[in-house]
Structures are given as C-alpha cells and as structure tokens.
Design an enzyme around this catalytic site. Structure first.
Site, PDB file in Angstrom:
ATOM      1  N   CYS A 109       0.812  -1.199   0.000  1.00 15.58           N
ATOM      2  CA  CYS A 109       0.000   0.000   0.000  1.00 15.58           C
ATOM      3  C   CYS A 109       0.857   1.266   0.000  1.00 15.58           C
ATOM      4  O   CYS A 109       1.618   1.510  -0.936  1.00 15.58           O
ATOM      5  CB  CYS A 109      -0.989  -0.051   1.164  1.00 15.58           C
ATOM      6  SG  CYS A 109      -2.428   1.019   0.970  1.00 15.58           S
ATOM      7  N   HIS A 110       0.786   2.090   1.032  1.00 12.35           N
ATOM      8  CA  HIS A 110       1.578   3.315   1.126  1.00 12.35           C
ATOM      9  C   HIS A 110       2.981   3.081   1.699  1.00 12.35           C
ATOM     10  O   HIS A 110       3.800   3.999   1.737  1.00 12.35           O
ATOM     11  CB  HIS A 110       0.857   4.350   1.999  1.00 12.35           C
ATOM     12  CG  HIS A 110      -0.341   4.966   1.358  1.00 12.35           C
ATOM     13  ND1 HIS A 110      -1.554   4.321   1.291  1.00 12.35           N
ATOM     14  CD2 HIS A 110      -0.506   6.150   0.726  1.00 12.35           C
ATOM     15  CE1 HIS A 110      -2.429   5.101   0.670  1.00 12.35           C
ATOM     16  NE2 HIS A 110      -1.824   6.211   0.312  1.00 12.35           N
TER      17      HIS A 110
END
Length: 180
Positions: A109-110
């Site tokens: 994800c991030h």
C-alpha cells in the site's frame, strides 16, 4: 520458514490493521516468528482506514534492534504509518539495513514511501497504492499496476502490493521470499 524471525516495522499510530495482522498470521502459519518493531515502546494504535482499531504490544524499538537481528522485514501500509516512519532517521536507517544486508523486504500500500526515503527503490520494478506512482518514479523505480510484484535487484528481494485486496497474493509472495 521455521526458525526465521521477521520484523514488522510500524509507527506508534496509523498502520492499516489488516495490513499488519494478515501478513503477521501468514508468517506465523509458515513457522516464522513475527516481531513488532516501532520507534516507541509500549503499544501501537492500528486503524481501519480512518477509524481506530486494535492496539498491539511493541516487541522492540528501532533503537534496540538492527537488521542483523532479523531474517526479513514487513512494512505494512496505512497513509499515516509510512509518512511518520519516513520522517524518522532511525526507522529509515533500520529499513536501509535490510537492503544493505540483502535481506528480503515486503511492503504494501503506502509503505513504499519509507523505501523512497531510504533510497532503495532506484532500478526496481514495484507497485503500491496508486497515489505513490509519481513518488516512486521520481525515486528511480518503475511502477506497475499489479496485485503483487517480486523484484530481485542487487541481491535482495522486494515484494510489493497495492492494497488490502491484494493481501492473499502479497502474503504468499512474502512468505516465499522469507523462506528462501
């Protein structure tokens, strides 16, 4: 994966809970030992998107351990989690240590924001949450929109995925990388 210890690096708050708990379970089910590492001792606060979720006990701080204490690293996402970690020189150094040692790293994800700050994405092919595409490109990575990407570069394996929906593929690729 028996006998291998895998670090899970998270900020004191802001980690996406499912991106912590599901890979944690996968490591345990494969016979590994997950350890929660953070910048502060005590407990971390996980989130389900923007809502507070569970809290989890920290096993060690980045000041107490180094990459040499582990066989691999998982970087869970959540927007706030990697944003905090990339601003902490100790956390960035801890992450860089895994790449310097050629140990496998898995980021979802991030989480690749922390990898950008550690300057370890140049020349790699990887994926992430789509909003990181420009950041990763500017840092020298080739971004692709795939469920999971396994990149071997300069002797180290990097596993990346885009989002919680990719967790099944991410977990399998991470466990495979840690088992090698």
């Amino acid at each position: 994966m028996d006998g291998k210890t895998i670090a899970f690096l998270v900020a004191p708050e802001g980690v996406e809970e499912v991106e912590l708990t599901e890979p944690w379970k996968a490591v345990k089910q494969a016979g590994g030992t997950p350890k929660l590492v953070s910048t502060d001792s005590g407990r971390i606060q996980a989130f389900n998107h923007l809502d507070k979720a569970g809290t989890y006990a920290v096993d060690a701080t980045v000041d107490e351990v180094s990459a040499s204490d582990f066989d691999g690293l998982v970087l869970p996402g959540g927007v706030a989690n990697p944003d905090f970690l990339r601003m902490d020189e100790r956390a960035v150094g801890f992450v860089r240590g895994f790449f310097d040692a050629g140990k496998p790293v898995a980021a979802i994800c991030h989480a690749p924001w922390t990898l950008v700050e550690a300057d370890v994405v140049r020349g790699r092919t990887m994926t992430s949450w789509p909003s990181l595409r420009t950041d990763l490109g500017n840092a020298g990575a080739t971004w692709v929109d795939k469920e999971v990407v396994v990149d071997t570069h300069n002797g180290s394996v990097l596993v990346t995925s885009r989002k919680p929906d990719d967790l099944k593929a991410f977990n399998q690729a991470a466990v495979d990388a840690f088992s090698s």
